[in-house]
Scaffold this motif. Structure first.
Motif, short mmCIF file in Angstrom:
data_model
loop_
_atom_site.label_atom_id
_atom_site.label_comp_id
_atom_site.label_asym_id
_atom_site.label_seq_id
_atom_site.Cartn_x
_atom_site.Cartn_y
_atom_site.Cartn_z
N SER A 101 0.85 -1.19 0.00
CA SER A 101 0.00 0.00 0.00
C SER A 101 0.89 1.24 0.00
CB SER A 101 -0.91 0.00 1.22
OG SER A 101 -0.13 0.05 2.40
N LYS A 115 -11.16 17.77 8.01
CA LYS A 115 -12.18 16.76 7.76
C LYS A 115 -12.10 16.28 6.31
CE LYS A 115 -17.00 16.03 8.95
NZ LYS A 115 -18.19 16.67 9.52
N ARG A 118 -9.09 13.98 5.95
CA ARG A 118 -9.38 12.69 6.58
C ARG A 118 -10.22 11.81 5.65
NH1 ARG A 118 -6.83 9.57 9.55
NH2 ARG A 118 -8.08 7.76 9.27
N ARG A 119 -11.19 12.40 4.98
CA ARG A 119 -12.02 11.63 4.05
C ARG A 119 -11.21 11.13 2.87
NH1 ARG A 119 -17.08 15.75 4.34
NH2 ARG A 119 -18.07 14.84 6.18
N GLU A 120 -10.28 11.95 2.37
CA GLU A 120 -9.42 11.52 1.26
C GLU A 120 -8.51 10.37 1.70
OE1 GLU A 120 -7.39 15.03 -0.07
OE2 GLU A 120 -9.18 15.83 -1.05
N ILE A 121 -7.99 10.46 2.92
CA ILE A 121 -7.15 9.39 3.43
C ILE A 121 -7.96 8.10 3.57
CG2 ILE A 121 -5.89 8.59 5.49
CD1 ILE A 121 -5.03 11.56 5.87
N ASP A 122 -9.16 8.21 4.09
CA ASP A 122 -10.03 7.03 4.23
C ASP A 122 -10.36 6.42 2.88
OD1 ASP A 122 -10.04 7.22 6.97
OD2 ASP A 122 -11.96 8.30 7.07
N ASP A 123 -10.58 7.25 1.87
CA ASP A 123 -10.87 6.74 0.52
C ASP A 123 -9.67 5.99 -0.05
OD1 ASP A 123 -13.45 7.71 0.55
OD2 ASP A 123 -12.95 9.54 -0.57
N GLN A 125 -7.34 4.42 1.71
CA GLN A 125 -7.12 3.20 2.49
C GLN A 125 -8.23 2.18 2.33
OE1 GLN A 125 -6.61 4.54 6.50
NE2 GLN A 125 -4.44 4.97 6.22
N GLU A 126 -9.33 2.56 1.79
CA GLU A 126 -10.51 1.69 1.72
C GLU A 126 -10.22 0.34 1.06
OE1 GLU A 126 -14.78 1.78 -0.47
OE2 GLU A 126 -14.12 3.62 0.47
N SER A 130 -10.07 -2.71 4.18
CA SER A 130 -11.45 -3.15 4.37
C SER A 130 -11.61 -4.65 4.16
CB SER A 130 -12.39 -2.38 3.43
OG SER A 130 -12.06 -2.66 2.09
N GLU A 133 -11.41 -6.52 7.43
CA GLU A 133 -12.60 -6.32 8.26
C GLU A 133 -13.73 -7.21 7.77
OE1 GLU A 133 -13.30 -2.17 8.03
OE2 GLU A 133 -11.48 -1.64 9.13
#
Length: 137
Positions: A101, A115, A118-123, A125-126, A130, A133
């Motif tokens: 990654s 914020k 953070r959303r861009e980072i989450d996208d 890493q998705e 995931s 999980e």
């Protein structure tokens, strides 16, 4: 190149350019990161032609077969003649780098992520995290 009959493993690994310094090669042997037939070996182990060593260096794993004894450190082109790299393709760094990654780093002093950041980072890493999980559920 002059070949020697008795050669320590730490000196050999340094001479064929597996480790940058002989001290690093010695420490790797002490830490159990150099193995012969699945057994940890000491830095004073005597190298013999034909032996196969498994070496761990960080995340990198190498399988090296001794084809000749090299006493002194030389240039990389000459050093390659004294060992055969038998590392499987899947364990080579070039192959692995395609599947790792991306490293997410922020500039020093940039502060906390907003914020939106953070959303861009989450996208990003998705797709990488995931799957684990989903397996747990």
């Amino acid at each position: 190149m002059p070949e020697k009959e008795k050669l320590r493993i730490d000196k050999y690994l340094w001479a064929i350019r597996i480790f940058k310094t002989r001290t690093m090669a010695t420490e790797a042997c002490k830490a159990g990161r150099v193995k012969l037939d699945g057994q940890n070996i000491k830095a004073a182990h005597e190298v013999k032609v034909g032996e196969v060593y498994h070496i761990s260096k960080g995340i990198e794993r190498k399988v090296v077969k001794v084809t000749g004894l090299l006493e002194n450190r030389t240039d990389a082109k000459t050093a390659v003649l004294f060992y055969e790299d038998q590392t499987p393709v899947e364990q080579r760094p070039g192959f692995q780098s395609m599947f790792h990654s991306p490293l997410l780093r922020r500039d020093r002093g940039a502060g906390r992520p907003t914020k939106r950041d953070r959303r861009e980072i989450d996208d990003l890493q998705e797709g990488f995290f995931s799957k684990e999980e989903e397996d747990d559920e």
